[in-house]
Design an enzyme around this catalytic site. Structure first.
Site, PDB file in Angstrom:
ATOM      1  CD  GLU A 341      -2.503   1.247   2.710  1.00  0.00           C
ATOM      2  OE1 GLU A 341      -3.462   2.038   2.823  1.00  0.00           O
ATOM      3  OE2 GLU A 341      -2.114   0.511   3.652  1.00  0.00           O
ATOM      4  CG  HIS A 342       1.251   3.533   2.876  1.00  0.00           C
ATOM      5  ND1 HIS A 342       0.693   4.730   2.473  1.00  0.00           N
ATOM      6  CD2 HIS A 342       0.320   2.926   3.664  1.00  0.00           C
ATOM      7  CE1 HIS A 342      -0.521   4.842   2.985  1.00  0.00           C
ATOM      8  NE2 HIS A 342      -0.766   3.765   3.711  1.00  0.00           N
TER       9      HIS A 342
END
Length: 444
Positions: A341-342
Site C-alpha cells: 500500500e505504502h
C-alpha cells in the site's frame, strides 16, 4: 521489558509457505468464513429492514441507541463542530484539503477531459468522460476518528463532480452517537451535508441498497476493518461497486546502509501503530542496518501508548518484520511481489529502485518523505489498495469517480472502407444481422 520488535527473515532461505504467508497478509482475515457469515447477516438485515436494521447494528455492535430520524447529522451539529475543534487542527485541515484538491485538479486536467482523434480518414474515435451519479464515502471511527480519510475521499469526489455524495461514519467510540467534530469540519469545508452515523458493515450495506433515509450509491469506498472490507466485497454481488481492497494498512521500506536508522525506525512505526492487523516490512541489504534499526525501534516504541505499542509489535513482529536480501534487484522483486500500500525508498540511488518498482499504491522517495506526510498533507492519494491489490488497482483520486463512454463517428466513405472486414467477421461468427446491416448500405 525490552523484547525484540522486528521479526527477521532472509528471503533466499524462506520457504514457499513462509513467503506466501508474508505476501498474502490480511486476506485470511478479510475472507474468513466466520466473518463473512456474520457480515452477510448484517447485509441481509439492512437489505430487508432498512433504517431499522441500521439502528439495530449500532445498538448491537457499538452500544449506541438512536432512532432512524437521528441517523443523519443535523445542521446544529455542523454549526457546533467548528467551535469544538482546536483552531490549529482546523488550519491543518485546510492545508490538507487544499493540497489534495491541487493534486486532483491535475488528475482532472490529465484524465478528466473528453478526447478524440481521427483514426483514419472519416473515422473519429474518442471518449466522453462523466462523473458517476452517486458515491458513498466510508470514514472509519473505530480505533480512532479519521477526518483525513474523509478529505482523501471527499475532495476527489467533489472535484470529479459527483452529484450525490453521502458520508457513512460510525459515531465516536463511547459516545452517545456523536460524530467526530473534526470529521464534520472536513465535510463542511467540502460542502458535504449528507453525513450519517452508522456502524461500518451496516453503513456499507445501507449505501449499497438505500434505506428510508440513506440514499443509494452506485459506488461505496473507504478503508476500514476486515468486516468493513468484507462488506464492500459482498455488496458487489448486488450491483454496487467499490475499490479493491482498502483493508488493514501496510507499509514497506527499501533501505540500504546509507539510510538513517533513527528515521527508519520512526518511519516503520508510522503505519505499524494503526492496529494489530497492520503489516510493516523493512527490506534491506544490510544485516548491520537491520540490527541498528531494531535497537532504535526498541527505544522509540516506548513513546507510544500501550495500545499503539501493541499494534506496532504485531505489525513488525507477527505480521511483518525485516526481510534481508542480497541486492537492490532482489529488494525490488520482493516489493513487486508484495505490492505494498505504502512504499518508501531510502537508498543511495533511489532512481534505480524507482525504475524497477511496478506495483505499489504509492512510492515515497527519500527520508524527507515519510508516510505521515503523505497520509495527511502532501496531496497524493492516501486511500490505497492493500493486501496485494496494488498489482491491479490504484489509489483513490478523482479518476475513481469518473466513467468513460466511447464515442465514434464514421462517414459513409469510412464505413465503406471497413465494410468487407465487418461482413467477414460477422459471417465467421454467425451473426447474419450484423452483416445484413452493412450489405444493405453497400450492395455489391
Amino acid at each position: 521489558m525490552n523484547l525484540p520488535v522486528l521479526r527477521t527473515m532472509t528471503w533466499s532461505t524462506m520457504t514457499p509457505a513462509d513467503r506466501t504467508e508474508l505476501l498474502q497478509r490480511g486476506l485470511r482475515e478479510i475472507f474468513d468464513p466466520t466473518l463473512r457469515t456474520a457480515v452477510l447477516a448484517i447485509i441481509d438485515d439492512v437489505r430487508a429492514n432498512g433504517d431499522e436494521a441500521v439502528c439495530r447494528a449500532l445498538r448491537d455492535f457499538d452500544g449506541i441507541s438512536i432512532e432512524p430520524d437521528q441517523l443523519r447529522v443535523t445542521e446544529d451539529e455542523f454549526a457546533a463542530a467548528a467551535a469544538q475543534v482546536d483552531p490549529a487542527l482546523i488550519a491543518a485541515i485546510d492545508v490538507m484539503i487544499v493540497n489534495i484538491a491541487r493534486f486532483n485538479e491535475q488528475v482532472m486536467l490529465r484524465k478528466g477531459q473528453d478526447w478524440s482523434f481521427e483514426s483514419s480518414p472519416g473515422l473519429t474515435l474518442g471518449e466522453k468522460v462523466t462523473p458517476i451519479p452517486s458515491a458513498a464515502l466510508f470514514c472509519p471511527s473505530g480505533k480512532a476518528s479519521y477526518p483525513s480519510v474523509l478529505a482523501q475521499l471527499g475532495a476527489p469526489a467533489v472535484i470529479a463532480g459527483v452529484p450525490s455524495i453521502s458520508v457513512i461514519t460510525p459515531p465516536m467510540p463511547g459516545s452517545n452517537g456523536t460524530v467526530d467534530p473534526a470529521t464534520l469540519v472536513v465535510a463542511d469545508r467540502l460542502g458535504l451535508r449528507n453525513v450519517f452515523r452508522v456502524n461500518g458493515p451496516a453503513g456499507v450495506a445501507a449505501a449499497a441498497f438505500g434505506t428510508e433515509r440513506i440514499p443509494v450509491a452506485v459506488k461505496v469506498v473507504g478503508p476500514g476493518s476486515p468486516a468493513v472490507t468484507c462488506a464492500q466485497v459482498e455488496i458487489q454481488r448486488f450491483g454496487a461497486t467499490t475499490m479493491m481492497l482498502l483493508g488493514p494498512t501496510e507499509s514497506m521500506i527499501i533501505a540500504d546502509d546509507t539510510a538513517d536508522p533513527v528515521r527508519l525506525a520512526a518511519d516503520l512505526l508510522i503505519e505499524a501503530e494503526h492496529g494489530t492487523d497492520s503489516t510493516v516490512v523493512l527490506v534491506t541489504l544490510s544485516q548491520t542496518l537491520a540490527e541498528t534499526v531494531e535497537k532504535h525501534l526498541r527505544a522509540q516504541i516506548f513513546i507510544l501508548p500501550p495500545r499503539r505499542a501493541e499494534a506496532a509489535r504485531a505489525a513488525l513482529g507477527v505480521n511483518g518484520g525485516c526481510v534481508l536480501v542480497s541486492s537492490i534487484e532482489e529488494a525490488c522483486s520482493v516489493a513487486n511481489m508484495f505490492a505494498p500500500e505504502h512504499l518508501q525508498i531510502a537508498v543511495n540511488d533511489p532512481g534505480v529502485a524507482l525504475a524497477m518498482i511496478m506495483h505499489a499504491g504509492e512510492i515515497l522517495i527519500g527520508q524527507h518523505t515519510p508516510f505521515s506526510a503523505a497520509n495527511f498533507v502532501l496531496g497524493c492519494p492516501a486511500s490505497l489498495p492493500t493486501s496485494g491489490f496494488a498489482h491491479v488497482s490504484s489509489g483513490i483520486t478523482a479518476e475513481a469517480f469518473l466513467k468513460r463512454t466511447a464515442v465514434a463517428s464514421a462517414t459513409e466513405e469510412a464505413l465503406a472502407g471497413l465494410a468487407p472486414s465487418i461482413t467477414a467477421l460477422a459471417d465467421h461468427e454467425g451473426f447474419p444481422a450484423h452483416a445484413h446491416a452493412i450489405r444493405l448500405r453497400f450492395p455489391s
